[in-house]
Design a protein around this motif. Sequence first.
Motif, PDB file in Angstrom:
ATOM      1  N   MET A  72       0.818  -1.211   0.000  1.00  0.00           N
ATOM      2  CA  MET A  72       0.000   0.000   0.000  1.00  0.00           C
ATOM      3  C   MET A  72       0.852   1.262   0.000  1.00  0.00           C
ATOM      4  O   MET A  72       0.445   2.305  -0.525  1.00  0.00           O
ATOM      5  N   SER A  73       2.056   1.188   0.572  1.00  0.00           N
ATOM      6  CA  SER A  73       2.901   2.381   0.667  1.00  0.00           C
ATOM      7  C   SER A  73       3.455   2.806  -0.682  1.00  0.00           C
ATOM      8  O   SER A  73       3.745   3.996  -0.890  1.00  0.00           O
ATOM      9  N   ASN A  74       3.632   1.864  -1.609  1.00  0.00           N
ATOM     10  CA  ASN A  74       4.290   2.190  -2.890  1.00  0.00           C
ATOM     11  C   ASN A  74       3.591   3.274  -3.692  1.00  0.00           C
ATOM     12  O   ASN A  74       4.231   4.258  -4.092  1.00  0.00           O
ATOM     13  N   PRO A  75       2.271   3.148  -3.976  1.00  0.00           N
ATOM     14  CA  PRO A  75       1.635   4.213  -4.767  1.00  0.00           C
ATOM     15  C   PRO A  75       1.658   5.559  -4.071  1.00  0.00           C
ATOM     16  O   PRO A  75       1.769   6.602  -4.731  1.00  0.00           O
ATOM     17  N   ALA A  88      12.164   3.931   3.071  1.00  0.00           N
ATOM     18  CA  ALA A  88      11.939   5.061   2.166  1.00  0.00           C
ATOM     19  C   ALA A  88      10.926   6.041   2.758  1.00  0.00           C
ATOM     20  O   ALA A  88      11.086   7.266   2.631  1.00  0.00           O
ATOM     21  N   SER A  89       9.890   5.539   3.432  1.00  0.00           N
ATOM     22  CA  SER A  89       8.879   6.409   4.043  1.00  0.00           C
ATOM     23  C   SER A  89       9.492   7.258   5.151  1.00  0.00           C
ATOM     24  O   SER A  89       9.203   8.460   5.260  1.00  0.00           O
ATOM     25  N   ALA A  90      10.337   6.635   5.967  1.00  0.00           N
ATOM     26  CA  ALA A  90      10.971   7.385   7.061  1.00  0.00           C
ATOM     27  C   ALA A  90      11.912   8.462   6.513  1.00  0.00           C
ATOM     28  O   ALA A  90      11.919   9.604   6.987  1.00  0.00           O
ATOM     29  N   TRP A 114       5.196   9.597   8.139  1.00  0.00           N
ATOM     30  CA  TRP A 114       5.399   8.767   9.321  1.00  0.00           C
ATOM     31  C   TRP A 114       4.240   7.803   9.516  1.00  0.00           C
ATOM     32  O   TRP A 114       4.432   6.661   9.968  1.00  0.00           O
ATOM     33  N   VAL A 115       3.023   8.251   9.200  1.00  0.00           N
ATOM     34  CA  VAL A 115       1.868   7.351   9.261  1.00  0.00           C
ATOM     35  C   VAL A 115       2.039   6.217   8.256  1.00  0.00           C
ATOM     36  O   VAL A 115       1.783   5.041   8.565  1.00  0.00           O
ATOM     37  N   VAL A 116       2.479   6.559   7.047  1.00  0.00           N
ATOM     38  CA  VAL A 116       2.710   5.536   6.013  1.00  0.00           C
ATOM     39  C   VAL A 116       3.762   4.534   6.485  1.00  0.00           C
ATOM     40  O   VAL A 116       3.621   3.320   6.295  1.00  0.00           O
ATOM     41  N   ALA A 117       4.827   5.040   7.128  1.00  0.00           N
ATOM     42  CA  ALA A 117       5.875   4.149   7.638  1.00  0.00           C
ATOM     43  C   ALA A 117       5.316   3.216   8.716  1.00  0.00           C
ATOM     44  O   ALA A 117       5.652   2.022   8.749  1.00  0.00           O
TER      45      ALA A 117
END
Length: 393
Positions: free
Chosen positions: A168-171, A247-249, A354-357
């Motif tokens: 889910m994080s990729n897009p 990558a998210s962080a 940070w939520v995504v991470a």
Amino acid sequence: MRACMPPLGADQFDHEDPSESRQQSSFFNWYTFGISFGGFVGLILIVWLENNKGWDIGFGVCALLILLGLLVVTAGLPLYRNHVPEGSPLTRILQVLVVAFKNRKLQLPEKLEETQEESITEQGSPEVPDKACINAGKDGPWSVCSAKKVEETKAVLPIFISSLIGYMSNPLLFTFTVQQGGMTNTRLGKIHVSPATLFIIPSAFQMALLPVYDRFLVPLLRRRTGYASGVTHLQRIGAGFAAVILASAIAAVVERKRKADPGQMSLFWLAPQFFLLGVSDVTSFPGLLEFFSSEAPRGMKSIASALFWCELGFSSWLATLLVQVVNRVTRRGHRGGWLEGGTLNTSRLDLFYWVVAAVGLLGFVNYLYWASRYKYRHDPRVVVEPSADQDSA
């Protein structure tokens, strides 16, 4: 077309042949490279043609390229191994789920052999699908299922569901990283990088990493681990999910720095998260394709590859849902949510990252749980031919 091309390519290799098993893993790497290369050419050539020569010329060139691809595929028809599937795999999956739901209150016998002639190979998933094998006194495919049908369902669904959150994080990262790039100093020397072409950067990373991974890293890992692909499919997928969390962080930290000095930060600051997105696509993307294609029974290979593309679609839908939920939760009176500002400079994309991470980390832990319980249908290790001395012994 995307659902059928990977299994068609995988069908050209024999699982029982050690050399062909290694070639199949390499095929998925180069298939992913082809997708990245096509996107790279499109972002440069087609975008330039449409902007400078007209959309009619751009669409015309696209049509010619597709025709050329069709001719190349057609030229190989006499050489392909074509395994024709029998029956509908979707129907078999639905039958298992329906019968298992009907028998949900029944107790499994101590030995599943008492209910079926064939034993069920444990896939590490819950026992609920196994209940589809219980004969409740009625005959028919919608009343009792064979062990083979249950195995087919258990081979695909648990990993498919657990990978949804992980992907889910990729897009989200791809979309917002490109928006971040549009708010930075996009001059690379004398060259001005258009925001529309920023997708070239992750595509370029993928194209650079895939040959290195396939030609250098895989042989090295194969000698150390004994696996035909260097690592197992699920390990490769997990590495990609871990890269996205990192990558998210990093993206959160970079976005906070960008907001402190709007418009002055160089595009190069986005290179680490672009690189990690490239690592994710080099690992999880072909890893999931290879997993669904190699682990699915022969009659389910096409639908298993289609499930992979469905997974990408579902993950994008969940990503959109996450944006809406975060905006609703963070909305205060007349103040909009974190992502409802007029520009990124008035939004809180750093906090959203940070939520995504955090969501990615939860999905990764859930994925590790199911992956650790999974039992491969096909041995992922390289088959070592016995020597003459061993034969004589």
